[in-house]
Design an enzyme around this catalytic site. Structure first.
Site, PDB file in Angstrom:
ATOM      1  N   SER A 280       0.830  -1.204   0.000  1.00  0.00           N
ATOM      2  CA  SER A 280       0.000   0.000   0.000  1.00  0.00           C
ATOM      3  C   SER A 280       0.862   1.252   0.000  1.00  0.00           C
ATOM      4  O   SER A 280       1.675   1.455   0.906  1.00  0.00           O
ATOM      5  CB  SER A 280      -0.919   0.012   1.221  1.00  0.00           C
TER       6      SER A 280
ATOM      7  N   HIS B 241      -0.993  -1.225  -4.294  1.00  0.00           N
ATOM      8  CA  HIS B 241      -2.298  -0.995  -3.671  1.00  0.00           C
ATOM      9  C   HIS B 241      -2.487   0.495  -3.441  1.00  0.00           C
ATOM     10  O   HIS B 241      -1.692   1.134  -2.744  1.00  0.00           O
ATOM     11  CB  HIS B 241      -2.378  -1.753  -2.342  1.00  0.00           C
TER      12      HIS B 241
ATOM     13  N   ASP C  42      -4.926   3.261  -1.942  1.00  0.00           N
ATOM     14  CA  ASP C  42      -6.055   3.526  -1.046  1.00  0.00           C
ATOM     15  C   ASP C  42      -6.663   4.879  -1.386  1.00  0.00           C
ATOM     16  O   ASP C  42      -6.059   5.921  -1.115  1.00  0.00           O
ATOM     17  CB  ASP C  42      -5.594   3.504   0.407  1.00  0.00           C
TER      18      ASP C  42
ATOM     19  N   MET D 190      -9.409   7.518  -0.576  1.00  0.00           N
ATOM     20  CA  MET D 190     -10.303   7.915   0.518  1.00  0.00           C
ATOM     21  C   MET D 190     -10.804   9.328   0.276  1.00  0.00           C
ATOM     22  O   MET D 190     -10.052  10.191  -0.174  1.00  0.00           O
ATOM     23  CB  MET D 190      -9.570   7.842   1.859  1.00  0.00           C
TER      24      MET D 190
ATOM     25  N   HIS E  69      -8.344   0.531  -4.211  1.00  0.00           N
ATOM     26  CA  HIS E  69      -9.287   0.230  -3.129  1.00  0.00           C
ATOM     27  C   HIS E  69     -10.044   1.508  -2.820  1.00  0.00           C
ATOM     28  O   HIS E  69      -9.503   2.430  -2.207  1.00  0.00           O
ATOM     29  CB  HIS E  69      -8.488  -0.270  -1.925  1.00  0.00           C
TER      30      HIS E  69
ATOM     31  N   MET F 228     -12.362   3.597  -0.877  1.00  0.00           N
ATOM     32  CA  MET F 228     -13.043   3.835   0.394  1.00  0.00           C
ATOM     33  C   MET F 228     -13.715   5.194   0.295  1.00  0.00           C
ATOM     34  O   MET F 228     -13.282   6.179   0.901  1.00  0.00           O
ATOM     35  CB  MET F 228     -12.047   3.749   1.554  1.00  0.00           C
TER      36      MET F 228
ATOM     37  N   MET G 239     -11.281  -6.134   5.493  1.00  0.00           N
ATOM     38  CA  MET G 239     -10.496  -5.183   6.262  1.00  0.00           C
ATOM     39  C   MET G 239     -10.124  -5.814   7.600  1.00  0.00           C
ATOM     40  O   MET G 239     -10.990  -6.325   8.320  1.00  0.00           O
ATOM     41  CB  MET G 239     -11.283  -3.896   6.500  1.00  0.00           C
TER      42      MET G 239
ATOM     43  N   ASP H 248      -6.447  -6.613   4.354  1.00  0.00           N
ATOM     44  CA  ASP H 248      -5.879  -5.270   4.298  1.00  0.00           C
ATOM     45  C   ASP H 248      -5.943  -4.638   5.674  1.00  0.00           C
ATOM     46  O   ASP H 248      -7.027  -4.404   6.211  1.00  0.00           O
ATOM     47  CB  ASP H 248      -6.672  -4.440   3.286  1.00  0.00           C
TER      48      ASP H 248
END
Length: 225
Positions: free
Chosen positions: A8, A32, A34, A36, A65, A67, A136, A174
């Site tokens: 990540s 990866h 993330d 957000m 990913h 979120m 998660m 994760d």
């Protein structure tokens, strides 16, 4: 399937992302990312423009990913941009089947993410619509959190569901994945491992990935799933 490591970049240096991605190019399976939005989770990180920029500087496939509050609106665009895997959260998607199919139609693997307190049994009927189930193992929002052992029974249950349906669905964990936790995750049934601090907090990120992979492979060989 052999274990895969997806470092990540949430734990990387945001001012030098291309360089930090290059540091793992010879050892990682994925990058990866993330994403957000400070709505679904209490943090604001990277978005589509950064993903588009990274795609120009790395040959590693991007594992995005999301979120975010409105994955139905945005997820297909990440796939269309060139991300090879796009995961949406079950808790945020209002039309998950439509969105998962749109991700696949755009040429990416479709993932479904679930938070620590969300049971997986309710999503058994969606397994045929996904390529990866992401569990998660910390509360989403921030890197560097302590691994939640309470999620391990859910990892085992998810593996049972996948095995019971005889589907080629990857099972990703994760959050808090490290040398101290990766073997337990592999033994429980995970085969894709997101590691942030454990990789980018090491002096040699590539060597850290190789060590994590070796641990996961050894644990998988001993697992009974």
């Amino acid at each position: 399937m052999a274990p895969q490591i997806s470092p990540s970049i949430l734990s990387a240096d945001f001012a030098r992302l291309a360089e930090d991605v290059a540091r793992i190019a010879d050892s990682a399976d994925w990058v990866h990312v993330d994403v957000m939005d400070n709505h679904f989770v209490p943090n604001l990180t990277l978005g589509l423009p950064v993903v588009q920029a990274l795609l120009q500087h790395s040959a590693l496939p991007l594992d995005c990913h999301l979120m975010i509050e409105d994955p139905d609106r945005w997820a297909p665009e990440y796939a269309e941009a060139g991300a090879k895997s796009v995961t949406i959260h079950a808790e945020a998607a209002k039309a998950p089947i439509r969105t998962l199919r749109a991700i696949r139609s755009a040429g990416a693997r479709a993932g479904l993410g679930v938070n620590p307190a969300t049971p997986v049994d309710g999503f058994e009927d969606l397994l045929g619509e996904i390529d990866m189930l992401l569990l998660m193992t910390v509360e989403p929002g921030f890197g560097g959190q302590k691994f939640l052992d309470v999620v391990l029974p859910k990892v085992r249950r998810a593996r049972e569901l996948i095995k019971g349906r005889d589907l080629p669905v990857w099972l990703q964990v994760d959050g808090g994945v490290s040398a101290e936790t990766i073997e337990r995750c592999a033994e429980a049934g995970a085969d894709v491992f997101v590691a942030g601090s454990a990789v980018y907090g090491a002096d040699d990120p590539s060597e850290a990935i190789r060590r994590l992979r070796a641990q996961a492979e050894e644990a998988t060989a001993k697992a009974d799933w």
